[in-house]
Design a protein around this motif. Sequence first.
Motif, PDB file in Angstrom:
ATOM      1  N   LEU A 149       3.344   0.594  -7.580  1.00 55.06           N
ATOM      2  CA  LEU A 149       2.527   1.601  -6.904  1.00 55.06           C
ATOM      3  C   LEU A 149       3.064   3.024  -7.044  1.00 55.06           C
ATOM      4  O   LEU A 149       2.351   3.991  -6.773  1.00 55.06           O
ATOM      5  N   LYS A 150       4.322   3.205  -7.488  1.00 59.45           N
ATOM      6  CA  LYS A 150       4.862   4.554  -7.638  1.00 59.45           C
ATOM      7  C   LYS A 150       4.385   5.250  -8.906  1.00 59.45           C
ATOM      8  O   LYS A 150       4.483   6.467  -9.026  1.00 59.45           O
ATOM      9  N   ALA A 188      -3.707   0.646   5.723  1.00 65.25           N
ATOM     10  CA  ALA A 188      -4.926   1.177   5.112  1.00 65.25           C
ATOM     11  C   ALA A 188      -4.735   2.633   4.701  1.00 65.25           C
ATOM     12  O   ALA A 188      -4.441   3.489   5.534  1.00 65.25           O
ATOM     13  N   ARG A 189      -4.920   2.905   3.417  1.00 64.82           N
ATOM     14  CA  ARG A 189      -4.794   4.273   2.924  1.00 64.82           C
ATOM     15  C   ARG A 189      -5.865   5.182   3.537  1.00 64.82           C
ATOM     16  O   ARG A 189      -5.674   6.396   3.640  1.00 64.82           O
ATOM     17  N   ILE A 247      -1.171   7.730   1.775  1.00 68.02           N
ATOM     18  CA  ILE A 247       0.052   7.673   0.973  1.00 68.02           C
ATOM     19  C   ILE A 247      -0.059   6.486   0.024  1.00 68.02           C
ATOM     20  O   ILE A 247      -0.788   5.528   0.267  1.00 68.02           O
ATOM     21  N   LYS A 248       0.701   6.528  -1.083  1.00 68.66           N
ATOM     22  CA  LYS A 248       0.592   5.499  -2.114  1.00 68.66           C
ATOM     23  C   LYS A 248       1.063   4.133  -1.632  1.00 68.66           C
ATOM     24  O   LYS A 248       0.649   3.104  -2.164  1.00 68.66           O
ATOM     25  N   ARG A 249       1.948   4.112  -0.628  1.00 68.50           N
ATOM     26  CA  ARG A 249       2.482   2.833  -0.138  1.00 68.50           C
ATOM     27  C   ARG A 249       1.395   1.964   0.499  1.00 68.50           C
ATOM     28  O   ARG A 249       1.562   0.744   0.614  1.00 68.50           O
ATOM     29  N   ARG A 251       5.581   8.116  -0.123  1.00 63.64           N
ATOM     30  CA  ARG A 251       5.087   8.756   1.100  1.00 63.64           C
ATOM     31  C   ARG A 251       4.380  10.080   0.822  1.00 63.64           C
ATOM     32  O   ARG A 251       3.885  10.715   1.753  1.00 63.64           O
ATOM     33  N   ILE A 252       4.368  10.512  -0.401  1.00 62.17           N
ATOM     34  CA  ILE A 252       3.760  11.801  -0.730  1.00 62.17           C
ATOM     35  C   ILE A 252       2.285  11.793  -0.345  1.00 62.17           C
ATOM     36  O   ILE A 252       1.559  10.855  -0.638  1.00 62.17           O
ATOM     37  N   GLY A 253       1.851  12.854   0.332  1.00 59.08           N
ATOM     38  CA  GLY A 253       0.431  12.979   0.640  1.00 59.08           C
ATOM     39  C   GLY A 253       0.126  13.387   2.061  1.00 59.08           C
ATOM     40  O   GLY A 253      -0.900  13.993   2.330  1.00 59.08           O
ATOM     41  N   GLU A 254       0.999  13.045   3.017  1.00 60.49           N
ATOM     42  CA  GLU A 254       0.741  13.376   4.414  1.00 60.49           C
ATOM     43  C   GLU A 254       2.032  13.832   5.088  1.00 60.49           C
ATOM     44  O   GLU A 254       3.106  13.297   4.831  1.00 60.49           O
ATOM     45  N   GLU A 255       1.924  14.825   5.957  1.00 56.08           N
ATOM     46  CA  GLU A 255       3.052  15.236   6.784  1.00 56.08           C
ATOM     47  C   GLU A 255       3.124  14.328   8.006  1.00 56.08           C
ATOM     48  O   GLU A 255       2.093  13.936   8.564  1.00 56.08           O
TER      49      GLU A 255
END
Length: 399
Positions: free
Chosen positions: A198-199, A252-253, A258-260, A343-347
């Motif tokens: 997933l990375k 749930a994305r 986030i990609k995880r 975790r990239i994508g949300e603070e």
Amino acid sequence: MKKGYKGYVSYEYLEKQKDYKNFELAQEIDRVEPYLIPLTAEEEKRAEEIIHKNLIISLHDHPSITPHDAKELMDYEREGREATAFLGLAHSCLDAVFDNMMDGTCVIGSKAGWKWNDVIHDMGVRSCDIAHQDFLVKAQNVNDIYEAKKNGKIAWFISLESSTMIENELDRIEILYGLGCRMMGITYSESNSLGYGLKEKNDGGLTSFGHRAVERMNKVGMAIDVSHCGDKTAMDVIKISKKPVFITHIGARSLWNIKRLKPDDVLKACADAGGVIGIEAAPHTTITKKNKRHNIESYMEHFEYIKDLTGIDNVAFGPDTLFGDHVGLHNLFSNNMSIEENRIGEEYEHVEYVKGLENPAEASLNIVRWLVKHKYPDEDIKKVLGENIIRVLRENWTT
């Protein structure tokens, strides 16, 4: 505590410092301030009855103990002798746990991890420890779960998060099964010879070898997990597998981008093929825009979203917790486990631990208590705590 526990401590058949390097380990009970969801007297009684009557299964956890000092984690993992949290598990309400062993911390002989000899070493040493006591039962099949519950014990299953260590050797799937592994992921967050993790920025899907590996796992009777696969790779596995697959620890994305976490189409495809989705609780994963501080409430928000999306028959719990400083472990093994990239994508608000889900014992109790508090019917609770998992295991396993 569970009646089957008699006080065993990991590796007590050996001499500390003489036979192995000893580390001061984290407290199994009350390492941080404990939290149990408050219930009324009537709700407490119902929660106790549910625990007594129903199978409670963790689809994905790491019920081992980390060192008290997180700085010693790397040396501890290289020693290749993780301690199992027998006391901590005795305080849980679990009847079965899928122990995912060292996963991204399997660095006994390599900084990169996931080497065949290291994985076999980990499985063997842990199994030897389990063999010296009788509270955790090294389980092989569904009947072992029912027997464990009846006797106040816990069925312990070996599960591996990735197939990276099989390299290009299909027969290694049978070797792992023979050694006790009953579930295995296709990839970890990084790609391997089977497919894409997933990375990765680009996901080419399941490889030709990956197709053959899925076919072999189906034939052997090893359940398949696609939690760490890229979206296309996960979809390919779900499509070609003749048996329903698991997404053992995910969220749930749509709730937290986030990609995880997985998008709705992957979650629905898994459910439509008869699979089961376990909800993930590792630090800083199942957060939501409503609950940006990771805790039991944000976790159960993911549960309810996926339940509404896929149906009550296709959801379960795979908290992915451990006994010790989970945040400290993530900080130390960030590169091995691709933590920050995923975790990239949300603070989000950083936490030292996930309140209500600090370890497998607290998580198992609070999941039951939350379901009772929110007035879920007995039949639905029975499904999500264990029966959904049992159904898919029966479809995958040969016994």
